[in-house]
Design an enzyme around this catalytic site. Sequence first.
Site, PDB file in Angstrom:
ATOM      1  N   GLY A  83       2.687  -1.888 -28.148  1.00  0.00           N
ATOM      2  CA  GLY A  83       3.563  -1.367 -29.199  1.00  0.00           C
ATOM      3  C   GLY A  83       5.028  -1.259 -28.820  1.00  0.00           C
ATOM      4  N   MET A 143       7.206  -3.710 -27.911  1.00  0.00           N
ATOM      5  CA  MET A 143       8.122  -4.788 -28.300  1.00  0.00           C
ATOM      6  C   MET A 143       7.789  -5.312 -29.698  1.00  0.00           C
ATOM      7  SD  MET A 143       8.778  -6.725 -24.751  1.00  0.00           S
ATOM      8  CE  MET A 143       7.087  -6.669 -24.256  1.00  0.00           C
ATOM      9  N   ARG A 201       4.896 -13.118 -31.251  1.00  0.00           N
ATOM     10  CA  ARG A 201       4.648 -11.850 -30.540  1.00  0.00           C
ATOM     11  C   ARG A 201       5.173 -11.899 -29.123  1.00  0.00           C
ATOM     12  NH1 ARG A 201      -0.480  -9.496 -32.910  1.00  0.00           N
ATOM     13  NH2 ARG A 201      -1.209 -11.114 -34.298  1.00  0.00           N
ATOM     14  N   CYS A 222       4.745  13.147   6.521  1.00  0.00           N
ATOM     15  CA  CYS A 222       4.408  14.371   5.790  1.00  0.00           C
ATOM     16  C   CYS A 222       5.407  14.696   4.694  1.00  0.00           C
ATOM     17  CB  CYS A 222       4.242  15.549   6.738  1.00  0.00           C
ATOM     18  SG  CYS A 222       5.777  16.012   7.563  1.00  0.00           S
ATOM     19  N   HIS A 269      -2.261   3.838 -32.126  1.00  0.00           N
ATOM     20  CA  HIS A 269      -1.197   3.894 -31.121  1.00  0.00           C
ATOM     21  C   HIS A 269      -1.374   5.098 -30.215  1.00  0.00           C
ATOM     22  CE1 HIS A 269       2.820   5.181 -29.754  1.00  0.00           C
ATOM     23  NE2 HIS A 269       2.938   3.888 -29.473  1.00  0.00           N
ATOM     24  N   LYS A 273      -0.622 -12.091 -22.233  1.00  0.00           N
ATOM     25  CA  LYS A 273      -1.232 -12.572 -23.467  1.00  0.00           C
ATOM     26  C   LYS A 273      -1.264 -14.099 -23.487  1.00  0.00           C
ATOM     27  CE  LYS A 273      -0.349 -10.374 -27.291  1.00  0.00           C
ATOM     28  NZ  LYS A 273       0.350  -9.854 -28.457  1.00  0.00           N
ATOM     29  N   SER A 326       5.936  12.910  13.168  1.00  0.00           N
ATOM     30  CA  SER A 326       5.597  12.984  11.748  1.00  0.00           C
ATOM     31  C   SER A 326       6.879  12.731  10.968  1.00  0.00           C
ATOM     32  CB  SER A 326       5.019  14.353  11.418  1.00  0.00           C
ATOM     33  OG  SER A 326       4.690  14.388  10.055  1.00  0.00           O
ATOM     34  N   TYR A 368      -1.879   8.139  10.218  1.00  0.00           N
ATOM     35  CA  TYR A 368      -2.317   8.947   9.074  1.00  0.00           C
ATOM     36  C   TYR A 368      -1.161   9.193   8.110  1.00  0.00           C
ATOM     37  CZ  TYR A 368       0.091  12.958  11.093  1.00  0.00           C
ATOM     38  OH  TYR A 368       1.054  13.795  11.586  1.00  0.00           O
ATOM     39  N   ARG A 400      -7.531  -9.109 -23.138  1.00  0.00           N
ATOM     40  CA  ARG A 400      -6.828  -8.639 -21.939  1.00  0.00           C
ATOM     41  C   ARG A 400      -7.716  -7.622 -21.251  1.00  0.00           C
ATOM     42  NH1 ARG A 400      -2.306  -5.409 -25.473  1.00  0.00           N
ATOM     43  NH2 ARG A 400      -3.774  -4.101 -26.536  1.00  0.00           N
TER      44      ARG A 400
HETATM   45  C1  PEP Z   1      10.562  16.418   5.062  1.00  0.00           C
HETATM   46  O1  PEP Z   1      11.745  16.624   5.268  1.00  0.00           O
HETATM   47  O2  PEP Z   1      10.116  15.332   4.670  1.00  0.00           O
HETATM   48  C2  PEP Z   1       9.587  17.499   5.261  1.00  0.00           C
HETATM   49  C3  PEP Z   1       8.299  17.271   5.130  1.00  0.00           C
HETATM   50  O3  PEP Z   1      10.080  18.726   5.481  1.00  0.00           O
HETATM   51  P1  PEP Z   1      10.644  19.706   4.369  1.00  0.00           P
HETATM   52  O4  PEP Z   1      10.341  19.101   3.042  1.00  0.00           O
HETATM   53  O5  PEP Z   1       9.961  20.992   4.584  1.00  0.00           O
HETATM   54  O6  PEP Z   1      12.095  19.725   4.697  1.00  0.00           O
END
Ligand code: PEP
Length: 909
Positions: A109, A111, A100, A865, A490, A27, A798, A885, A372
């Site tokens: 809202g 603070m 303010r 993963c 709000h 602000k 992975s 990836y 803003r």
């Molecule tokens: C992990 O451990 O991050 C994973 C993908 O395997 P899981 O969650 O199946 O143990």
Amino acid sequence: MSDKHVYFFGDGKAEGNASMKNLLGGKGANLAEMNLIGVPVPAGFTITTEVCTVYNDKGRDYTVDLIKSEVEAKIKETEEAMNAKFGSKGEAFPLLLSVRSGARVSMPGMMNTVLNLGMNDETVKLVAEKSGNERFAWDSYRRFIQMYGDVVMGVEAEDGKHDPFEIEIDKLKEAKGYELDTEFTPEDLKTLVEKFKKVVHDRTGDDFPTNPWDQLWGAVCAVFDSWNTERAIYYRQMHQIPAEWGTAVNVQAMVYGNMGKNSATGVAFTRDAATGEDIFNGEYLIDAQGEDVVAGVRTPQEITVEGSRRWAKRAGVSEDDRKAKYPSLEEAMPEIYKELDATQQKLEDHYSDMQDLEFTIQDGKLWILQTRNGKRTGSAMVRMAVEMLDQGMIDEKTALLRQEADKLDELLHPVFEKKALESATVITKGLPASPGAATGRVVFFANDAEEWKNRGEEVVLVRQETSPEDLKGMHVANGILTARGGMTSHAAVVARGMGKCCVSGAGDVRVDYEGRTFKVGDRVVKEGDWISLNGSTGEVYEDKVATVNPELSGNFAKIMELAEKYTKMYVRTNADTPHDAQVARDFGAKGIGLCRTEHMFFEGERIIAVREMILAEDEEGRRKALAKLLPMQREDFEGILEAMDGFGVTIRLLDPPLHEFTPNDEASQEEMAKELGVPADVVKSKVESLHEFNPMLGHRGCRLGNTYPEITEMQARAILEAAVNLKKKGKDPRPEIMVPLIGTVEELKLQKEIIDRIANKVFEEKGESIDYLVGTMIEIPRAALTADKVAEVAEFFSFGTNDLTQMTYGYSRDDAGKFLPIYLNKGILKNDPFQVLDQEGVGQLVQMGTEKGRSSNAKLKVGICGEHGGEPSSVKFCGTVNMDYVSCSPFRVPIARLAAAQSAIELDK
Ligand code: PEP
Ligand code: MG
């Protein structure tokens, strides 16, 4: 920390500018910037966020001493700019101030604010005399005592319901037979002022401060204190705002929208915050103060004729009535409207983004109090960026960087099914405050919303109007319905920020908190009844209305196309069924990063065969059971490989602890015994023998495949046979076989030998071969530490950051829920490390693992993963370590794609 703590703005000059958000708060930086570009802003000054940190560390006296002389000098400059005097004794118009908060990012809202500061028994008379409006002067005074009494002196409702000031107002109204506050005469207001002072004295034992300087320091410190209220802390946690940032304090000359019919106040957006449409819009109230618009106490009018007509249509108001009773600002004050319209355009052009502004018209003069970047829904965010790109206001990279990855989520969520809507009953209609579809059971209190949600109920929070105290309840509810309040109330603003469906200002709704019901005409809806809300139309339906997934085309597709253009990483999905694989593919996933085969084992006859295998006495028994599983698994894999034809599919060998599959209650043990043709006792004792004290660190992962190689043999065979079968049908299957939970390269080596041996056999039997990869999860710290050795065997890594986080912190994935919330509350942890990758610790292992792995195997493909693969900040981290990836659940794929593109753009800068 610099020596300068206070920055002046006003009269077309400013010591700060828009780039100083960290120091001056959003602000304050924008107030300075507006002055610099010639927008009319009441003069004032900003106390920096650094001072807030000092205040938190060293307390009030030290802080006041530190900035006192600077503040006094800036008050002088403000007096000059506004031609008024702070604490005037009659020589000039009294300078009244607003105080303010203003953090780096807006926290609507959350603070404290104090208005009309500087009022006392003397100044009120001067204001009355010099403004020629006695009523206005006394009304401002009583508002000041009320607000200051609450915010600074802590006078509030003891039971959370009965505000002692409001009780006095109600008593006087009743005594005088008034309906509305506006009926109070100046004499009534004087009476109220005396009563309010008495309330303050009775409640606090202190007199209400009359010296404007005492008032000022009280208010400044109260704003700093409000940085650490429970609701502010909760909001920060929700939006990942660090506590160290602190808030700035903006002290600014008051201007008044409540000086009579020639005055007004309002809130405006340069584009539609709900839909993204490029249309100026907003709401205003004649003869009112800013808080009246946002508090939702009076329902405000539209600014533009077009908006007003749309509103009238929705509300069923005739054109004649609309013009007479609810005219737009464009009609009521055409000259001022023109100036406002030109100003909003100037601001949007200047910031190249949608602005949310507050304005006040004081006796025919327009003032802008704040601008803003406006909060917006996910779909508005996407539409605005694409349209601004087309309009040449921003470039492609900016369009991408402007997308909040998490907000895309809203676009991926369901809307009501058209068919179901046809037969649904509309019970009432309010304002379409925040789009989407929500269905749930009615609750009336934020606490109940939390409680019900905790026990697994879906809820819709219904309130007369919401206040910041309701925040937690709003957060857990599927949707919010309020009886009062406009599009800028709000509830509306906060819901849009959260991406939560909200219908506000449903005027027919009568909430009875005591009876826990709401009424619309004769219809009574009780606590626990199902209702459905359409936040895009404002409709409220009886019962539960079915929903469908949204279509992802148009502007969304354009953003995804841009993401594709700039990203360096690609996105895969974690999926165990052909259906999920297809959903993810439609969202742009390029392959599967994790197929958890144990998830394919839980159903029907499979679980019996799996149990038979686990409970078998010897290898022969296991092989018999595995032979039953083979055709089922092969079929599963064919489905998945086909759904992802042409893309890599990482299939992980069996991982979970064995006891997850064992029959644990007596009935299923007996059933299993029958199936196996053994006494129930035998099954029972086998199950007991499989019990582990710490299954997460027990007999799971590749430890299974290495102790029972026949499991790996069966799974490898199922995968490879499925792939060969598909190839024979002219498909392009690309299986990648992944070994879980290795800690030493030997564990991987043994598994790879089995897989390669089975592959050769299958290819020979089938007279056909396919390409396949063998790689491993990196989810045990030792695997990351020895990644160079592991990569001599693995073709891909992975990172399983779920287990890697568990084992790096030593927090059990199964039990951390007991203490993590407390750790988060105490600030021991900034985030739940199972949701947001701990870059500082776990991240080191990820980076080291990647670098070491590639050092011994230049062709190594690296991905992630764990759950973090769909969390934006973690995805960006993966970009910094150059992963190939990330892989995440299907509905997170677009979010990960966007975060990946943003990461590439940010790294390129
Ligand atoms: C992990 O451990 O991050 C994973 C993908 O395997 P899981 O969650 O199946 O143990
Ligand atoms: Mg794991």
